[in-house]
Design a protein around this motif. Structure first.
Motif, PDB file in Angstrom:
ATOM      1  N   GLU A  96      -2.268   8.553 -10.347  1.00  0.00           N
ATOM      2  CA  GLU A  96      -1.927   7.769  -9.152  1.00  0.00           C
ATOM      3  C   GLU A  96      -1.639   6.321  -9.527  1.00  0.00           C
ATOM      4  N   ASP A  97      -2.373   5.805 -10.517  1.00  0.00           N
ATOM      5  CA  ASP A  97      -2.132   4.429 -10.966  1.00  0.00           C
ATOM      6  C   ASP A  97      -0.725   4.276 -11.535  1.00  0.00           C
ATOM      7  N   LEU A  98      -0.303   5.243 -12.359  1.00  0.00           N
ATOM      8  CA  LEU A  98       1.039   5.171 -12.929  1.00  0.00           C
ATOM      9  C   LEU A  98       2.097   5.293 -11.842  1.00  0.00           C
ATOM     10  N   ILE A  99       1.870   6.157 -10.876  1.00  0.00           N
ATOM     11  CA  ILE A  99       2.820   6.320  -9.778  1.00  0.00           C
ATOM     12  C   ILE A  99       2.912   5.033  -8.968  1.00  0.00           C
ATOM     13  N   GLU A 100       1.781   4.377  -8.780  1.00  0.00           N
ATOM     14  CA  GLU A 100       1.784   3.096  -8.065  1.00  0.00           C
ATOM     15  C   GLU A 100       2.552   2.035  -8.856  1.00  0.00           C
ATOM     16  N   LEU A 101       2.321   2.001 -10.165  1.00  0.00           N
ATOM     17  CA  LEU A 101       3.078   1.065 -11.008  1.00  0.00           C
ATOM     18  C   LEU A 101       4.568   1.365 -10.945  1.00  0.00           C
ATOM     19  N   TYR A 102       4.899   2.641 -11.008  1.00  0.00           N
ATOM     20  CA  TYR A 102       6.295   3.058 -10.928  1.00  0.00           C
ATOM     21  C   TYR A 102       6.912   2.594  -9.609  1.00  0.00           C
TER      22      TYR A 102
END
Length: 69
Positions: free
Chosen positions: A16-22
């Motif tokens: 979820e963190d990577l998706i948020e960064l994306y």
């Protein structure tokens, strides 16, 4: 952001963190960099797994040869 992209990121195992960064990345170039970094991490994990398999295969080989002597 497009739901298909989010689904694709989930399917690829992105956190979820990577998706948020994306989602918050300033440009497509920044998004590509994030995805390439994650890809490298996945590939490193695969290589580590491959090394573990090779070690196990060697142990199996040694055990088989020791039991036939």
């Amino acid at each position: 952001m497009d739901d298909n992209i989010i689904d694709g990121l989930h399917d690829a195992g992105c956190s979820e963190d990577l998706i948020e960064l994306y989602s918050s990345a300033a440009s497509d170039c920044a998004r590509i960099c994030l995805l390439k970094r994650y890809r490298r991490e996945l590939l490193d994990d695969i290589h580590l797994g491959q090394q573990k398999l090779e070690r196990l295969d060697y142990l199996i080989y040694r055990l088989r040869n020791a039991s036939t002597e």
